[in-house]
Design an enzyme around this catalytic site. Sequence first.
Site, PDB file in Angstrom:
ATOM      1  N   ARG A  64       0.803  -1.225   0.000  1.00 15.85           N
ATOM      2  CA  ARG A  64       0.000   0.000   0.000  1.00 15.85           C
ATOM      3  C   ARG A  64       0.842   1.285   0.000  1.00 15.85           C
ATOM      4  O   ARG A  64       0.355   2.349   0.367  1.00 15.85           O
ATOM      5  CB  ARG A  64      -0.990   0.009   1.171  1.00 15.85           C
ATOM      6  N   LYS A  85       2.916  11.173 -10.967  1.00  9.74           N
ATOM      7  CA  LYS A  85       1.952  10.332 -11.671  1.00  9.74           C
ATOM      8  C   LYS A  85       2.671   9.067 -12.123  1.00  9.74           C
ATOM      9  O   LYS A  85       3.637   9.128 -12.886  1.00  9.74           O
ATOM     10  CB  LYS A  85       1.358  11.068 -12.875  1.00  9.74           C
ATOM     11  N   GLU A 127       8.545  16.962 -24.991  1.00 10.82           N
ATOM     12  CA  GLU A 127       7.924  17.373 -23.730  1.00 10.82           C
ATOM     13  C   GLU A 127       8.491  18.714 -23.256  1.00 10.82           C
ATOM     14  O   GLU A 127       7.775  19.519 -22.658  1.00 10.82           O
ATOM     15  CB  GLU A 127       8.129  16.303 -22.650  1.00 10.82           C
ATOM     16  N   LYS A 169       6.649  22.421 -14.897  1.00 15.13           N
ATOM     17  CA  LYS A 169       5.850  21.309 -14.370  1.00 15.13           C
ATOM     18  C   LYS A 169       5.694  21.414 -12.862  1.00 15.13           C
ATOM     19  O   LYS A 169       4.607  21.182 -12.322  1.00 15.13           O
ATOM     20  CB  LYS A 169       6.474  19.970 -14.743  1.00 15.13           C
ATOM     21  N   GLU A 179      -4.510  16.517 -10.282  1.00 17.92           N
ATOM     22  CA  GLU A 179      -5.150  16.816 -11.564  1.00 17.92           C
ATOM     23  C   GLU A 179      -6.658  17.003 -11.440  1.00 17.92           C
ATOM     24  O   GLU A 179      -7.451  16.408 -12.180  1.00 17.92           O
ATOM     25  CB  GLU A 179      -4.832  15.722 -12.601  1.00 17.92           C
ATOM     26  N   ARG A 183      -3.653  21.046 -13.510  1.00 15.92           N
ATOM     27  CA  ARG A 183      -2.628  20.096 -13.966  1.00 15.92           C
ATOM     28  C   ARG A 183      -2.969  19.479 -15.313  1.00 15.92           C
ATOM     29  O   ARG A 183      -2.084  19.016 -16.042  1.00 15.92           O
ATOM     30  CB  ARG A 183      -2.418  19.006 -12.914  1.00 15.92           C
ATOM     31  N   ASN A 187      -1.346  17.964 -20.275  1.00 20.97           N
ATOM     32  CA  ASN A 187      -1.743  16.939 -21.231  1.00 20.97           C
ATOM     33  C   ASN A 187      -1.872  17.478 -22.649  1.00 20.97           C
ATOM     34  O   ASN A 187      -2.419  16.789 -23.527  1.00 20.97           O
ATOM     35  CB  ASN A 187      -3.080  16.305 -20.811  1.00 20.97           C
ATOM     36  N   HIS A 190      -1.698  15.134 -25.680  1.00 21.08           N
ATOM     37  CA  HIS A 190      -1.699  13.744 -25.218  1.00 21.08           C
ATOM     38  C   HIS A 190      -2.975  12.976 -25.580  1.00 21.08           C
ATOM     39  O   HIS A 190      -2.959  11.742 -25.583  1.00 21.08           O
ATOM     40  CB  HIS A 190      -1.480  13.689 -23.705  1.00 21.08           C
ATOM     41  N   HIS A 194      -1.680   9.721 -27.039  1.00 19.93           N
ATOM     42  CA  HIS A 194      -1.843   8.435 -26.362  1.00 19.93           C
ATOM     43  C   HIS A 194      -2.600   7.441 -27.234  1.00 19.93           C
ATOM     44  O   HIS A 194      -2.305   6.236 -27.211  1.00 19.93           O
ATOM     45  CB  HIS A 194      -2.574   8.625 -25.037  1.00 19.93           C
ATOM     46  N   HIS A 207       6.652   7.921 -27.775  1.00 19.82           N
ATOM     47  CA  HIS A 207       5.772   8.825 -27.033  1.00 19.82           C
ATOM     48  C   HIS A 207       5.963  10.284 -27.450  1.00 19.82           C
ATOM     49  O   HIS A 207       4.985  10.980 -27.744  1.00 19.82           O
ATOM     50  CB  HIS A 207       6.023   8.691 -25.532  1.00 19.82           C
TER      51      HIS A 207
END
Length: 305
Positions: A64, A85, A127, A169, A179, A183, A187, A190, A194, A207
């Site tokens: 956890r 993330k 990026e 960032k 997010e 935030r 993206n 993306h 993606h 990517h």
Amino acid sequence: MTKAGYKAVSHTVASGEKSKSLAVLEEVVTTALEAGLDRKSAVIALGGGVVGDLAGFVAASYMRGIRFVQIPTTILAHDSGVGGKVAVNHPLAKNIIGAFHQPEMVLYDTRTLQSLPEREVRAGLSEMIKHGLIWDAEFTAWCEENADRLVGLDPEALQYGLYKGCSVKAAVVSQDERENDLRAILNLGHTIGHALEAVGGYNEPLHGEAIAIGMVGAAKLSVAMGNPERVYTVTKRIFKKFGLPTRIPAHLDTDAIMRAMMHDKKFNEGKMVYIIPTDIGRVVIDKNVSAESVREIVEQLKRED
């Protein structure tokens, strides 16, 4: 490490997005269990973005949640190493199984970047450019002016560019860690990007190449909404200068791309949450973009010169 009183065990994964899977996650957890890692242990991610995302999710889910450290060795990972993330992919969607889990620290050594293939360098810089496009017009202009230095891994240019990108960032994440709102601007590009990765089997395009195409698509969508033409012309020009693709490969099926976007976390009831650049260095979060309008952009991107 042994001399300092630490017991270390390593687990190596294959390069590429295919290592961001539940099967590989299970292999890493098995290694951790066999090594006797407990809640006082820590995971160190030494590698690119794939390694960072995978190791971070191992740390987030093992017992956890245990501590972890990011040591990025690629330009692309300068972005993914910051922000917390972490995730693995599903065959139908990228990063759909994940968590928010902040690293204890992120360590960079730009000397590790010297071994990268040129294509990986160019893709990683995508990026960095994105951070300028969403936040800082002056930094965008600097990136364009210093494209050759950055692609050539000039140490001074690279250190400045990485610092500025990470600063953007960090500024965004510090205001919205999970997010809930702001935030999401990270993206940019993306949504389409993606989907291209998923349809390409997380193997082609890379990517950074996929989100470069996605950012050109977002710019085209922006102009269609009435924003200045320069949003598109500057965006496309800068990616061309970095030798990055600006069109969707013709063999990638439009229907498959749209289906991949339907599985995206930002899709809801026929509408998409889309990051729209309104000018260079400025974006808005539009939560009411129709799938039909995005499909048209996808078709246009296949005809891009």
